[in-house]
Design a protein around this motif. Structure first.
Motif, PDB file in Angstrom:
ATOM      1  N   ALA A   8       0.858  -1.180   0.000  1.00  0.00           N
ATOM      2  CA  ALA A   8       0.000   0.000   0.000  1.00  0.00           C
ATOM      3  C   ALA A   8       0.893   1.228   0.000  1.00  0.00           C
ATOM      4  CB  ALA A   8      -0.938   0.004   1.204  1.00  0.00           C
ATOM      5  N   SER A   9       0.280   2.399  -0.158  1.00  0.00           N
ATOM      6  CA  SER A   9       1.059   3.633  -0.144  1.00  0.00           C
ATOM      7  C   SER A   9       0.920   4.389   1.170  1.00  0.00           C
ATOM      8  CB  SER A   9       0.644   4.544  -1.305  1.00  0.00           C
ATOM      9  OG  SER A   9      -0.728   4.863  -1.225  1.00  0.00           O
ATOM     10  N   SER A  10      -0.226   4.230   1.840  1.00  0.00           N
ATOM     11  CA  SER A  10      -0.450   4.936   3.109  1.00  0.00           C
ATOM     12  C   SER A  10      -1.621   4.286   3.832  1.00  0.00           C
ATOM     13  CB  SER A  10      -0.741   6.425   2.857  1.00  0.00           C
ATOM     14  OG  SER A  10      -1.903   6.580   2.050  1.00  0.00           O
ATOM     15  N   VAL A  11      -1.881   4.763   5.041  1.00  0.00           N
ATOM     16  CA  VAL A  11      -2.977   4.238   5.841  1.00  0.00           C
ATOM     17  C   VAL A  11      -3.699   5.408   6.507  1.00  0.00           C
ATOM     18  CG1 VAL A  11      -1.514   3.946   7.889  1.00  0.00           C
ATOM     19  CG2 VAL A  11      -3.609   2.573   7.653  1.00  0.00           C
ATOM     20  N   TRP A  12      -4.990   5.241   6.702  1.00  0.00           N
ATOM     21  CA  TRP A  12      -5.757   6.256   7.417  1.00  0.00           C
ATOM     22  C   TRP A  12      -5.859   5.876   8.884  1.00  0.00           C
ATOM     23  CZ3 TRP A  12      -6.919  10.854   5.535  1.00  0.00           C
ATOM     24  CH2 TRP A  12      -6.884  11.020   4.148  1.00  0.00           C
ATOM     25  N   GLU A  13      -5.378   6.764   9.749  1.00  0.00           N
ATOM     26  CA  GLU A  13      -5.525   6.571  11.186  1.00  0.00           C
ATOM     27  C   GLU A  13      -6.917   7.035  11.610  1.00  0.00           C
ATOM     28  OE1 GLU A  13      -1.341   6.963  13.285  1.00  0.00           O
ATOM     29  OE2 GLU A  13      -1.773   8.789  12.140  1.00  0.00           O
ATOM     30  N   ASN A  14      -7.454   6.390  12.642  1.00  0.00           N
ATOM     31  CA  ASN A  14      -8.821   6.668  13.085  1.00  0.00           C
ATOM     32  C   ASN A  14      -8.860   7.411  14.403  1.00  0.00           C
ATOM     33  OD1 ASN A  14      -9.857   5.162  10.897  1.00  0.00           O
ATOM     34  ND2 ASN A  14      -9.725   3.263  12.082  1.00  0.00           N
ATOM     35  N   GLY A  15      -9.952   8.158  14.579  1.00  0.00           N
ATOM     36  CA  GLY A  15     -10.247   8.748  15.865  1.00  0.00           C
ATOM     37  C   GLY A  15     -11.106   7.815  16.689  1.00  0.00           C
ATOM     38  N   PRO A  16     -11.531   8.220  17.879  1.00  0.00           N
ATOM     39  CA  PRO A  16     -12.366   7.369  18.731  1.00  0.00           C
ATOM     40  C   PRO A  16     -13.681   6.959  18.067  1.00  0.00           C
ATOM     41  CG  PRO A  16     -11.494   9.227  19.975  1.00  0.00           C
ATOM     42  CD  PRO A  16     -11.184   9.494  18.537  1.00  0.00           C
ATOM     43  N   ASP A  17     -14.154   7.767  17.114  1.00  0.00           N
ATOM     44  CA  ASP A  17     -15.402   7.448  16.413  1.00  0.00           C
ATOM     45  C   ASP A  17     -15.181   6.528  15.222  1.00  0.00           C
ATOM     46  OD1 ASP A  17     -14.070   9.194  14.745  1.00  0.00           O
ATOM     47  OD2 ASP A  17     -15.643  10.723  14.735  1.00  0.00           O
ATOM     48  N   MET A  18     -13.963   6.043  15.050  1.00  0.00           N
ATOM     49  CA  MET A  18     -13.574   5.127  13.980  1.00  0.00           C
ATOM     50  C   MET A  18     -13.623   5.778  12.596  1.00  0.00           C
ATOM     51  SD  MET A  18     -12.556   2.728  15.718  1.00  0.00           S
ATOM     52  CE  MET A  18     -12.021   1.755  14.332  1.00  0.00           C
ATOM     53  N   LEU A  19     -13.592   7.100  12.559  1.00  0.00           N
ATOM     54  CA  LEU A  19     -13.510   7.832  11.297  1.00  0.00           C
ATOM     55  C   LEU A  19     -12.073   8.285  11.085  1.00  0.00           C
ATOM     56  CD1 LEU A  19     -16.732  10.026  11.602  1.00  0.00           C
ATOM     57  CD2 LEU A  19     -16.468   7.813  10.441  1.00  0.00           C
ATOM     58  N   MET A  49     -12.465   5.101   0.418  1.00  0.00           N
ATOM     59  CA  MET A  49     -11.921   5.204   1.766  1.00  0.00           C
ATOM     60  C   MET A  49     -13.065   5.340   2.765  1.00  0.00           C
ATOM     61  SD  MET A  49     -10.632   9.212   1.970  1.00  0.00           S
ATOM     62  CE  MET A  49     -10.582   9.254   3.766  1.00  0.00           C
ATOM     63  N   ASN A  50     -12.797   5.039   4.022  1.00  0.00           N
ATOM     64  CA  ASN A  50     -13.794   5.213   5.072  1.00  0.00           C
ATOM     65  C   ASN A  50     -14.221   6.684   5.142  1.00  0.00           C
ATOM     66  OD1 ASN A  50     -12.986   2.597   5.461  1.00  0.00           O
ATOM     67  ND2 ASN A  50     -12.204   2.903   7.548  1.00  0.00           N
ATOM     68  N   ASN A  51     -15.530   6.901   5.231  1.00  0.00           N
ATOM     69  CA  ASN A  51     -16.091   8.256   5.290  1.00  0.00           C
ATOM     70  C   ASN A  51     -15.726   9.074   4.050  1.00  0.00           C
ATOM     71  OD1 ASN A  51     -17.766  10.114   6.628  1.00  0.00           O
ATOM     72  ND2 ASN A  51     -16.030  11.158   7.580  1.00  0.00           N
TER      73      ASN A  51
END
Length: 297
Positions: free
Chosen positions: A174-185, A261-263
Motif C-alpha cells: 500500500a502507499s499509506s494508511v488512514w488513522e482513526n479517531g475514537p469514532d472510527m472515522l 476510503m472510510n467516510n
C-alpha cells in the motif's frame, strides 16, 4: 439457501439475508468463518461468512453527507455507533437471477420512489453480485448502476471473514494508511511504514487493526503455515482501498477489497477518496478473486 458445489469445494449463499455468504468450505475446512454481529440488526443475529458493501463501504460520519449542494441524512444502522455503516445492501433481500452448480447471480433494486426507505439510501440503484466457485477458489464480481434521474456518489466492496489461526500471516502493499479517531472515522494519513507496513508477510498474532489502506496494490496474501495453505486476494483496480480488521479475541480476520476510503463521501476534497460519481444510467464494476494454494504432496 443456495448451495454451489464443485469437487470438494462447497459454497452456501443467503440471498434473502443481504446477499450474504453462509459458508465457503474446502474438504470440510471452513475457509471463511460464519460470524454473527448483534450490532448489525438486519442480519437477525444469523452467522454469515461475508457480505457485500453497497452503495458504499465502511462508515459515513454521523450518517450525514453533502452532495451537489444538498444535505442528506442516513439511518444509523450499527447499534454501537452513531455512524451509518456498510451501505444498505446487507440489510435487504436480494433476488436470484440465475444459479447452477457452480455459479449464482443475485441482484438488488433500491428505489425510494417505489417505496424503499430513503434513509437507507436516498438514490435509486441496482446492485448485481456474481459468485463463481472454483475447485481452489471463488470469484466475486460486483456491479453497481445508477438507476436514478440524478447523479449519485457511490462505492462498493466485499466483506469476507477469513478463518483465523495462531500462526497466520498477512502480506500486501500500500502507499499509506488512514488513522482513526475514537469514532472510527479517519483523522489523518500516515506513511506505510513501521507498524503499518505489511509489505513483507507479518504474523497477525496480537495485532489489532481496523483501518483503511490507500494505494493498495490489488493483491494480498493470508498464509496459514500449520494448516498448509495460502489464500490470495486479487482485485480489479476499481477496488483501490483495502480495509483490514483483526482483533486477537475474534475468530476471523477481515481483509476487504473496497473502492472508497472510510467516510469518503465526506472527503470530496481528496482526489483519491475512491468515491465514484455516477451519472444516470452509468455503472461501476469489478471482480475480486480468492484463490487457495496448497503445497503439492
Amino acid at each position: 439457501m443456495i448451495e454451489l458445489k464443485l469437487g470438494e469445494a462447497h459454497l452456501g449463499l443467503l440471498p434473502a439475508l443481504g446477499g450474504s455468504v453462509a459458508f465457503w468450505r474446502l474438504r470440510g475446512r471452513d475457509l471463511l468463518v460464519p460470524t454473527a454481529d448483534p450490532n448489525l440488526a438486519a442480519q437477525k443475529n444469523t452467522p454469515v461468512a461475508g457480505y457485500p458493501l453497497v452503495p458504499f463501504s465502511n462508515r459515513i460520519g454521523n450518517g450525514q453527507f453533502r452532495f451537489e449542494g444538498v444535505d442528506y441524512e442516513l439511518a444509523r444502522n450499527f447499534r454501537a455507533e452513531t455512524n451509518a455503516i456498510h451501505g444498505n445492501g446487507w440489510e435487504r433481500e436480494w433476488q436470484v437471477a440465475q444459479h447452477d452448480a457452480e455459479r449464482a447471480i443475485v441482484y438488488l433494486d433500491h428505489d425510494p420512489s417505489k417505496g424503499d426507505d430513503p434513509a437507507q439510501w436516498p438514490f435509486a440503484y441496482r446492485a448485481v453480485l456474481s459468485f463463481v466457485l472454483h475447485r481452489n477458489g471463488l470469484d466475486v464480481e460486483m456491479l453497481l448502476a445508477n438507476r436514478d434521474s440524478r447523479a449519485q456518489p457511490v462505492g462498493m466492496g466485499f466483506h469476507p471473514f477469513f478463518a483465523r489461526s495462531e500462526d497466520m500471516s498477512l502480506q500486501f502493499a500500500a502507499s499509506s494508511v488512514w488513522e482513526n479517531g475514537p469514532d472510527m472515522l479517519p483523522t489523518g494519513q500516515a506513511p506505510y511504514e513501521g507498524v503499518w507496513n505489511f509489505a513483507e508477510a507479518r504474523p497477525v498474532g496480537d495485532t489489532r487493526l481496523d483501518n483503511c489502506f490507500a494505494g493498495w496494490g490489488g493483491k494480498a496474501t493470508l498464509s496459514y503455515p500449520s494448516a498448509g495453505y495460502e489464500m490470495t486476494i486479487e482485485a480489479d483496480p476499481v477496488f483501490q482501498h483495502l480495509v483490514v480488521f483483526t482483533a486477537p479475541e475474534k475468530p476471523f480476520v477481515a481483509v476487504e477489497a473496497v473502492s472508497n476510503m472510510n467516510n469518503g463521501l465526506n472527503h470530496p476534497d481528496l482526489l483519491e477518496n475512491g468515491v465514484h460519481v455516477l451519472a444516470p444510467g452509468t455503472n461501476i464494476s469489478g471482480k475480486i478473486r480468492y484463490r487457495l494454494r496448497e503445497p503439492r504432496g
